[in-house]
Write an enzyme that holds these catalytic residues in place. Structure first.
Site, PDB file in Angstrom:
ATOM      1  N   ASP A  17      37.550  33.912 -66.454  1.00 41.02           N
ATOM      2  CA  ASP A  17      38.160  32.918 -65.576  1.00 41.02           C
ATOM      3  C   ASP A  17      39.217  33.552 -64.670  1.00 41.02           C
ATOM      4  O   ASP A  17      39.814  34.573 -65.018  1.00 41.02           O
ATOM      5  CB  ASP A  17      38.785  31.807 -66.441  1.00 41.02           C
ATOM      6  N   ASN A  65      29.929  23.618 -63.795  1.00 39.73           N
ATOM      7  CA  ASN A  65      30.203  24.317 -62.533  1.00 39.73           C
ATOM      8  C   ASN A  65      29.306  23.858 -61.374  1.00 39.73           C
ATOM      9  O   ASN A  65      29.585  24.171 -60.209  1.00 39.73           O
ATOM     10  CB  ASN A  65      30.087  25.842 -62.693  1.00 39.73           C
TER      11      ASN A  65
END
Ligand code: IPE
Ligand code: IPE
Ligand code: MG
Length: 238
Positions: A17, A65
């Site tokens: 991330d 996502n």
């Protein structure tokens, strides 16, 4: 501190991330963060070979996502294809097998074709396994397992009272892979974001503020050293 070769985690899972923030800090488009992040993938994969980690699972694209802007998704998919084309040699050289967990069928055809090719070509390798979590969500994975089990019950193949934890674990996407010993999340977020909820029950967690594009061998080694200082009890008292 040096690494103890006797206590290397067998399976490391990573929530990669911070690519977007890395780019933003530099006034660059988000995709640039993903591009540099791909170099971190290469570096960490190499480090796994060096340190002797057998399984590496990377959260590359979550089922959530898909809500991102189309251009970013397109950019990520292009990058994934490029990564597969370039990395295939490395996988062959090191005899590392590629596997995917997640709904691969959601991915664009061109990406899927590339994935299937590399998966097939590397299927016989046994020196290490790279698992890419793509269009992956742990709740979906568990739901898929429940469905498959329910179907077996419906067919009379399975009696409900014989269903055990092993039955559930055996219907997940990679049932033969040991649970992660270590779960790393970069960019300082203290959350799981729908990753390996079942499998990480007893994984050691390591959160680092380092953004994924900056996470290379030294940061990976630091995570392993930190892991080696942990005392895993699995519910016991020792
Ligand atoms: C991780 O970086 C990569 C993917 C989720 C595909 P992000 O894109 O989430 O970066 P941040 O969290 O916005 O910084
Ligand atoms: C987790 O990162 C998913 C991947 C690394 C692929 P996100 O950036 O999507 O997670 P949230 O939205 O911050 O929880
Ligand atoms: Mg993020």
């Amino acid at each position: 501190m040096a690494l103890d070769p006797e206590k290397i985690p067998r399976h490391v899972a990573i929530i990669m991330d911070g690519n977007g923030r890395w780019a933003k800090q530099r006034g660059m488009p988000r995709i640039r963060g993903h591009q540099v992040g791909a170099d971190s993938v290469r570096a960490v994969l190499k480090a796994c070979r060096k340190f002797g980690v057998d399984y590496l699972t990377l959260y590359a694209f979550s089922s959530e996502n898909w809500v991102r802007p189309k251009a970013e998704i397109r950019g990520l998919m292009t990058l994934l294809r490029k990564f597969l084309r370039e990395q295939a040699f490395e996988l062959h050289d090191n005899e590392v097998r590629l596997r995917v967990i997640g709904h691969k069928e959601d991915l664009p055809d061109a990406v899927r074709a590339e994935l299937d090719r590399v998966i097939e070509e590397t299927a016989h390798y046994q020196k290490g396994t790279l698992l890419l979590a793509l269009s992956y969500g742990s709740r979906v994975e568990i739901t898929d397992a429940v469905r498959a089990i329910a179907e077996k019950v419906r067919c009379g193949e399975l009696a409900p009272d014989t269903i055990t934890e092993q039955t559930v674990a055996g219907h997940l996407y990679a049932p033969d892979v040991p649970d992660p010993d270590l779960l790393i999340r970069t960019s300082g977020e203290y959350r799981i974001s729908n990753f390996l909820l079942w499998q990480c029950s007893y994984s050691e967690l390591y959160v680092t503020p380092v953004l994924w594009p900056d996470f290379r061998e030294a940061e990976f080694e630091a995570a392993l050293v930190n892991y080696q200082g942990r005392h895993r009890r699995f519910g016991g008292i020792q």
